[in-house]
Design a protein around this motif. Structure first.
Motif, PDB file in Angstrom:
ATOM      1  N   UNK A 134       0.814  -1.201   0.000  1.00 15.15           N
ATOM      2  CA  UNK A 134       0.000   0.000   0.000  1.00 15.15           C
ATOM      3  C   UNK A 134       0.849   1.253   0.000  1.00 15.15           C
ATOM      4  N   UNK A 135       0.248   2.335  -0.603  1.00 21.15           N
ATOM      5  CA  UNK A 135       0.889   3.651  -0.602  1.00 21.15           C
ATOM      6  C   UNK A 135       0.270   4.444   0.550  1.00 21.15           C
ATOM      7  N   UNK A 136       0.922   4.373   1.713  1.00 21.57           N
ATOM      8  CA  UNK A 136       0.367   4.966   2.937  1.00 21.57           C
ATOM      9  C   UNK A 136       0.270   6.490   2.856  1.00 21.57           C
ATOM     10  N   UNK A 137       1.147   7.131   2.121  1.00 23.44           N
ATOM     11  CA  UNK A 137       1.065   8.589   1.984  1.00 23.44           C
ATOM     12  C   UNK A 137      -0.230   8.994   1.262  1.00 23.44           C
ATOM     13  N   UNK A 138      -0.580   8.305   0.230  1.00 19.25           N
ATOM     14  CA  UNK A 138      -1.798   8.605  -0.515  1.00 19.25           C
ATOM     15  C   UNK A 138      -3.036   8.324   0.332  1.00 19.25           C
ATOM     16  N   UNK A 139      -3.038   7.245   1.033  1.00 16.50           N
ATOM     17  CA  UNK A 139      -4.172   6.903   1.904  1.00 16.50           C
ATOM     18  C   UNK A 139      -4.342   7.970   2.989  1.00 16.50           C
ATOM     19  N   UNK A 140      -3.239   8.423   3.566  1.00 12.95           N
ATOM     20  CA  UNK A 140      -3.289   9.468   4.596  1.00 12.95           C
ATOM     21  C   UNK A 140      -3.841  10.769   4.017  1.00 12.95           C
TER      22      UNK A 140
END
Length: 183
Positions: A14-20
């Motif tokens: 997962x791309x945690x920066x985008x989700x955040x």
């Protein structure tokens, strides 16, 4: 010469920066919606706190025609229109003349432009005695009176002594001079 940076490896997962970032946008949107709802709710609350309501009545013992503000905010009377048998009249002297009555001793208060505080009563027509009061009262089916009044927030209503209902309107009508009741 500097060596070029090694290409970044893409990591599976997962791309945690985008989700955040998406979560922050959704939280911000929810906060805006709650704020808008709160403002609308507060507006309705303030509107209820300044709500006027005019009540017309006869004071039989005193022989007076009265209006009172039964609401909880001031009633600002913008326009008054009175007619006899559908024909507009301009003052109480013309009302009694058109009804074929004579009451030179009658008193009146101007409704037009009046501001009634909550609980305040105003005698707008005071015949000279019980007999004159009874004569006018016997002719009330021929008299039509419409009063337009507003709250402090400029919410407006039409009211009439012969009708217990109040009709909310966008604004009080601008009456031509021949239809404006002067007192």
């Amino acid at each position: 010469m500097e060596a070029a940076a090694p290409p970044r490896e893409s990591r599976p997962g997962r791309d945690w920066d985008r989700i955040t970032a998406i979560a922050a946008v959704l939280i911000g949107l929810a906060a805006v919606l709650v704020s808008v709802y709160t403002v609308l709710l507060q507006r309705e609350q303030v509107r209820a706190e300044v709500w006027p309501r005019l009540d017309f009545y006869y004071a039989g013992v005193d022989g007076e025609f009265r209006v009172s503000n039964k609401g909880i905010g001031p009633a600002i009377i913008e326009t008054v229109e009175v007619s006899i048998d559908g024909v507009p009249v301009r003052d109480w002297a013309e009302v009694t003349a058109r009804l074929g009555l004579s009451d030179p001793g009658q008193l009146y208060s101007s409704l037009w432009g009046a501001v009634l505080s909550p609980g305040e009563h105003l005698a707008y027509l005071i015949p000279s005695g019980q007999e004159a009061f009874a004569q006018i009262r016997a002719e009330t089916q021929r008299i039509s009176m419409t009063v337009c009044y507003c709250s402090a927030l400029r919410d407006c209503w039409l009211a009439a002594p012969e009708d217990d209902g109040q009709v909310e309107v966008d604004a009080c009508p601008v009456l031509p001079p021949e239809r404006r009741f002067q007192n």
